[in-house]
Design an enzyme around this catalytic site. Structure first.
Site, PDB file in Angstrom:
ATOM      1  N   GLY A  57       0.226  -2.642  -8.207  1.00 28.59           N
ATOM      2  CA  GLY A  57       1.640  -2.865  -8.520  1.00 28.59           C
ATOM      3  C   GLY A  57       1.944  -4.316  -8.836  1.00 28.59           C
ATOM      4  N   HIS A 101     -11.831  -2.057   0.700  1.00 31.18           N
ATOM      5  CA  HIS A 101     -12.769  -1.412  -0.217  1.00 31.18           C
ATOM      6  C   HIS A 101     -14.037  -2.256  -0.317  1.00 31.18           C
ATOM      7  CE1 HIS A 101      -9.048   0.635  -1.791  1.00 31.18           C
ATOM      8  NE2 HIS A 101      -9.881   1.639  -1.617  1.00 31.18           N
ATOM      9  N   TYR A 104      -6.831  12.251   1.186  1.00 28.24           N
ATOM     10  CA  TYR A 104      -6.217  11.355   0.204  1.00 28.24           C
ATOM     11  C   TYR A 104      -6.333  11.964  -1.196  1.00 28.24           C
ATOM     12  CZ  TYR A 104      -5.939   7.054  -2.648  1.00 28.24           C
ATOM     13  OH  TYR A 104      -5.630   6.108  -3.575  1.00 28.24           O
ATOM     14  N   PRO A 157      -7.362   5.365 -12.181  1.00 27.53           N
ATOM     15  CA  PRO A 157      -8.201   4.170 -12.283  1.00 27.53           C
ATOM     16  C   PRO A 157      -9.457   4.337 -11.450  1.00 27.53           C
ATOM     17  CG  PRO A 157      -6.023   3.662 -11.364  1.00 27.53           C
ATOM     18  CD  PRO A 157      -6.196   5.133 -11.327  1.00 27.53           C
ATOM     19  N   TRP A 185     -23.180  -2.148   4.088  1.00 34.79           N
ATOM     20  CA  TRP A 185     -23.138  -0.748   4.528  1.00 34.79           C
ATOM     21  C   TRP A 185     -23.908   0.152   3.563  1.00 34.79           C
ATOM     22  CZ3 TRP A 185     -18.219   1.733   6.943  1.00 34.79           C
ATOM     23  CH2 TRP A 185     -17.901   1.051   8.141  1.00 34.79           C
ATOM     24  N   LYS A 192      -3.464  13.174  -3.995  1.00 36.03           N
ATOM     25  CA  LYS A 192      -3.401  12.670  -5.372  1.00 36.03           C
ATOM     26  C   LYS A 192      -3.475  13.820  -6.387  1.00 36.03           C
ATOM     27  CE  LYS A 192      -2.961   8.311  -4.692  1.00 36.03           C
ATOM     28  NZ  LYS A 192      -1.769   7.617  -5.176  1.00 36.03           N
ATOM     29  N   ARG A 210     -21.270   2.188  -8.527  1.00 38.07           N
ATOM     30  CA  ARG A 210     -19.816   2.102  -8.602  1.00 38.07           C
ATOM     31  C   ARG A 210     -19.392   1.355  -9.865  1.00 38.07           C
ATOM     32  NH1 ARG A 210     -20.356   5.427  -5.565  1.00 38.07           N
ATOM     33  NH2 ARG A 210     -19.618   5.686  -3.441  1.00 38.07           N
ATOM     34  N   SER A 213      -6.511   8.276  -8.437  1.00 36.13           N
ATOM     35  CA  SER A 213      -7.753   7.572  -8.138  1.00 36.13           C
ATOM     36  C   SER A 213      -8.927   8.426  -8.584  1.00 36.13           C
ATOM     37  CB  SER A 213      -7.794   7.334  -6.633  1.00 36.13           C
ATOM     38  OG  SER A 213      -9.116   7.206  -6.213  1.00 36.13           O
ATOM     39  N   SER A 214     -10.067   7.782  -8.831  1.00 37.06           N
ATOM     40  CA  SER A 214     -11.223   8.543  -9.303  1.00 37.06           C
ATOM     41  C   SER A 214     -11.775   9.478  -8.224  1.00 37.06           C
ATOM     42  CB  SER A 214     -12.313   7.594  -9.794  1.00 37.06           C
ATOM     43  OG  SER A 214     -12.631   6.672  -8.786  1.00 37.06           O
ATOM     44  N   CYS A 215     -11.312   9.312  -6.967  1.00 41.76           N
ATOM     45  CA  CYS A 215     -11.830  10.207  -5.920  1.00 41.76           C
ATOM     46  C   CYS A 215     -11.240  11.614  -6.003  1.00 41.76           C
ATOM     47  CB  CYS A 215     -11.625   9.616  -4.540  1.00 41.76           C
ATOM     48  SG  CYS A 215      -9.911   9.482  -4.105  1.00 41.76           S
ATOM     49  N   ARG A 267       4.001  -4.950  -4.384  1.00 39.46           N
ATOM     50  CA  ARG A 267       3.289  -5.976  -3.610  1.00 39.46           C
ATOM     51  C   ARG A 267       1.815  -5.618  -3.428  1.00 39.46           C
ATOM     52  NH1 ARG A 267       7.404  -9.106   0.286  1.00 39.46           N
ATOM     53  NH2 ARG A 267       7.231  -7.407   1.761  1.00 39.46           N
TER      54      ARG A 267
HETATM   55  N1  LIG Z   1      -7.400  -0.042  -4.890  1.00 38.44           N
HETATM   56  C1  LIG Z   1      -8.151   0.793  -5.574  1.00 38.44           C
HETATM   57  O1  LIG Z   1      -9.386   0.669  -5.624  1.00 38.44           O
HETATM   58  C2  LIG Z   1      -7.545   1.883  -6.363  1.00 38.44           C
HETATM   59  C3  LIG Z   1      -8.370   2.564  -7.210  1.00 38.44           C
HETATM   60  C4  LIG Z   1      -7.855   3.570  -7.965  1.00 38.44           C
HETATM   61  C5  LIG Z   1      -6.525   3.886  -7.849  1.00 38.44           C
HETATM   62  N2  LIG Z   1      -5.720   3.208  -7.010  1.00 38.44           N
HETATM   63  C6  LIG Z   1      -4.334   3.640  -6.936  1.00 38.44           C
HETATM   64  O2  LIG Z   1      -3.424   2.627  -7.272  1.00 38.44           O
HETATM   65  C7  LIG Z   1      -2.270   2.765  -6.455  1.00 38.44           C
HETATM   66  C8  LIG Z   1      -2.009   1.461  -5.735  1.00 38.44           C
HETATM   67  O3  LIG Z   1      -3.165   1.071  -5.039  1.00 38.44           O
HETATM   68  P1  LIG Z   1      -3.343  -0.410  -4.495  1.00 38.44           P
HETATM   69  O4  LIG Z   1      -4.791  -0.611  -4.349  1.00 38.44           O
HETATM   70  O5  LIG Z   1      -2.512  -1.325  -5.293  1.00 38.44           O
HETATM   71  O6  LIG Z   1      -2.743  -0.243  -3.037  1.00 38.44           O
HETATM   72  P2  LIG Z   1      -2.129  -1.377  -2.082  1.00 38.44           P
HETATM   73  O7  LIG Z   1      -2.617  -2.708  -2.465  1.00 38.44           O
HETATM   74  O8  LIG Z   1      -2.334  -0.888  -0.685  1.00 38.44           O
HETATM   75  O9  LIG Z   1      -0.585  -1.302  -2.432  1.00 38.44           O
HETATM   76  C9  LIG Z   1       0.167  -0.185  -2.143  1.00 38.44           C
HETATM   77  C10 LIG Z   1       1.611  -0.567  -2.163  1.00 38.44           C
HETATM   78  O10 LIG Z   1       2.384   0.575  -1.811  1.00 38.44           O
HETATM   79  C11 LIG Z   1       3.388   0.161  -0.922  1.00 38.44           C
HETATM   80  N3  LIG Z   1       3.805   1.247  -0.053  1.00 38.44           N
HETATM   81  C12 LIG Z   1       3.027   2.024   0.730  1.00 38.44           C
HETATM   82  N4  LIG Z   1       3.794   2.879   1.422  1.00 38.44           N
HETATM   83  C13 LIG Z   1       5.078   2.628   1.076  1.00 38.44           C
HETATM   84  C14 LIG Z   1       6.319   3.175   1.451  1.00 38.44           C
HETATM   85  N5  LIG Z   1       6.410   4.169   2.353  1.00 38.44           N
HETATM   86  N6  LIG Z   1       7.450   2.668   0.892  1.00 38.44           N
HETATM   87  C15 LIG Z   1       7.377   1.656  -0.004  1.00 38.44           C
HETATM   88  N7  LIG Z   1       6.224   1.104  -0.404  1.00 38.44           N
HETATM   89  C16 LIG Z   1       5.093   1.585   0.128  1.00 38.44           C
HETATM   90  C17 LIG Z   1       2.763  -0.936  -0.109  1.00 38.44           C
HETATM   91  O11 LIG Z   1       3.778  -1.690   0.494  1.00 38.44           O
HETATM   92  P3  LIG Z   1       3.485  -2.749   1.663  1.00 38.44           P
HETATM   93  O12 LIG Z   1       3.106  -3.978   0.907  1.00 38.44           O
HETATM   94  O13 LIG Z   1       4.754  -2.841   2.388  1.00 38.44           O
HETATM   95  O14 LIG Z   1       2.373  -2.153   2.476  1.00 38.44           O
HETATM   96  C18 LIG Z   1       1.981  -1.681  -1.174  1.00 38.44           C
HETATM   97  O15 LIG Z   1       2.787  -2.618  -1.830  1.00 38.44           O
HETATM   98  C19 LIG Z   1      -2.540   3.920  -5.510  1.00 38.44           C
HETATM   99  O16 LIG Z   1      -1.926   5.062  -5.993  1.00 38.44           O
HETATM  100  C20 LIG Z   1      -4.005   4.106  -5.542  1.00 38.44           C
HETATM  101  O17 LIG Z   1      -4.361   5.441  -5.382  1.00 38.44           O
HETATM  102  C21 LIG Z   1      -6.193   2.192  -6.277  1.00 38.44           C
END
Ligand SMILES: NC(=O)c1ccc[n+]([C@@H]2O[C@H](COP(=O)([O-])OP(=O)(O)OC[C@H]3O[C@@H](n4cnc5c(N)ncnc54)[C@H](OP(=O)(O)O)[C@@H]3O)[C@@H](O)[C@H]2O)c1
Length: 323
Positions: free
Chosen positions: A17, A180, A137, A164, A203, A141, A210, A108-110, A13
């Site tokens: 994902g 973000h 965080y 990513p 900000w 990772k 970026r 993540s790139s961080c 969700r």
């Molecule tokens: N967003 C970015 O800019 C970015 C950049 C680089 C990498 N990433 C990586 O990509 C991945 C996903 O990021 P995203 O941006 O898609 O995050 P997101 O939109 O916050 O989605 C995270 C998902 O994980 C689920 N989740 C969190 N805790 C959980 C738990 N205890 N049990 C089951 N589900 C759980 C959340 O469920 P709920 O819907 O119930 O909260 C949500 O569906 C991460 O590993 C992140 O490090 C993200």
């Protein structure tokens, strides 16, 4: 991946994902295993073990994580390190125990040092101090990457860690306390436009650079990696180096340029004002994407188009502002 393989998309969700699940559906995979957090809390080790033992996924995309912007990371560092360590440890270990064929762990790139040379190559991991605002965080990772590498070496698994760059797209968090940079800018520009304001506050100084990746492009890259033929996948899992691959566009821009693009996309024609008292993170973050490009993948969505699609989604789904 065969069309009928059981594929678990953890975090389906979320921004990443949901895009991965859409991409798999678009490619007519018929056996997606999708669980909401209330159906399967990935921090509950016993529940995760049970799910893997009963549902026996063939492939796992690990896109579940606790994710947030600078403010959330600074305010809740304990939650960020605990939740992420628990989720990834439970899933990676259960994936090994149940004989998952391949797992893709999203980092993540961080994870890379704050001041490393640009563009950032995979080999810069652990070569210098991290950015302090999201250290907890990032360390979680990095532990996930180390787990993938360790399980590959000790147990012969095929676990790959993909890093990513900053993602954006439908499903993004537009809450200014947690968001973000891009959704925050879209929200501010939409609200400034709706209320007829002439100034929008951004900000920081506007100078940090970026790189941004549209979520559908990320999803395409993840599925591409999971589908690599064995001999090419194995090249990414050499025992002597972490099983790591960057995913990005290879291009960056300043926050000021990004804010200007967003204002154009949203139709706000006022002035930008920079609040230099606010934190702004690393000066530049541009991934070196030579490794994934050499395998044959590159991002295809322009930033203008991605902003347009994300704003359209936000208007419809969040009633952000009237058109
Ligand atoms: N967003 C970015 O800019 C970015 C950049 C680089 C990498 N990433 C990586 O990509 C991945 C996903 O990021 P995203 O941006 O898609 O995050 P997101 O939109 O916050 O989605 C995270 C998902 O994980 C689920 N989740 C969190 N805790 C959980 C738990 N205890 N049990 C089951 N589900 C759980 C959340 O469920 P709920 O819907 O119930 O909260 C949500 O569906 C991460 O590993 C992140 O490090 C993200």
């Amino acid at each position: 991946m065969e069309k009928s393989d059981r594929i678990f998309v953890a975090g389906h969700r979320g921004v990443a994902g949901s895009a991965i699940a859409r991409e798999l559906e678009r490619r007519r995979h018929t056996n997606l295993l999708l669980k909401t957090r209330s159906e399967l809390d990935l921090m509950d080790q016993a529940a995760v073990d049970r799910f893997f033992a009963e549902d026996r996924p063939d492939y796992v995309f690990l896109a579940a994580a606790k994710v947030g912007g600078i403010l959330a990371n600074q305010t809740y560092p304990a939650d960020f390190i605990r939740d992420n360590l628990e989720i990834q440890t439970n899933v990676i270990d259960a994936a090994w125990r149940s004989g998952v064929k391949r797992l893709l762990f999203l980092g993540s790139s961080c994870i890379y040092p704050k001041l490393c040379p640009q563009p950032i190559k995979e080999e810069y991991l652990l070569t210098g101090p991290l950015e302090s605002t999201n250290r907890a965080y990032a360390i979680a990772k990095i532990a996930g990457i180390e787990m993938c590498w360790s399980y590959n070496r000790q147990y012969g698994t095929q676990f790959l860690a993909a890093m990513p760059t900053n993602l954006y797209g439908p499903g993004d968090n537009f809450d200014l306390q947690k968001s973000h940079v891009l959704p925050a800018l879209i929200r501010k520009a939409a609200e400034a436009k709706a209320s007829g304001e002439r100034t929008m506050i951004v900000w920081g100084t506007g100078t940090p650079r970026r790189e941004l990746l549209y979520s559908d492009d990320l999803a395409e890259a993840c599925v591409f990696l999971m589908n690599l033929a064995d001999e090419r996948f194995q090249l990414l899992l050499k025992p002597e180096e972490p099983p790591l691959i960057n995913i990005g566009t290879g291009q960056d821009l300043s926050i000021r340029e990004l804010a200007e693009l967003v204002c154009r996309g949203v139709g706000f024609d006022g002035r930008l004002e920079f609040d230099t008292t606010k934190p702004e993170g690393t000066p530049q973050k541009l991934l070196d994407v030579a490794r994934i490009q050499a395998l044959g993948w590159r991002a295809s969505t322009s930033l203008e188009e991605g902003i347009r699609l994300t704003y359209e989604w936000a208007k419809e789904s969040l009633a952000l502002t009237p058109a």
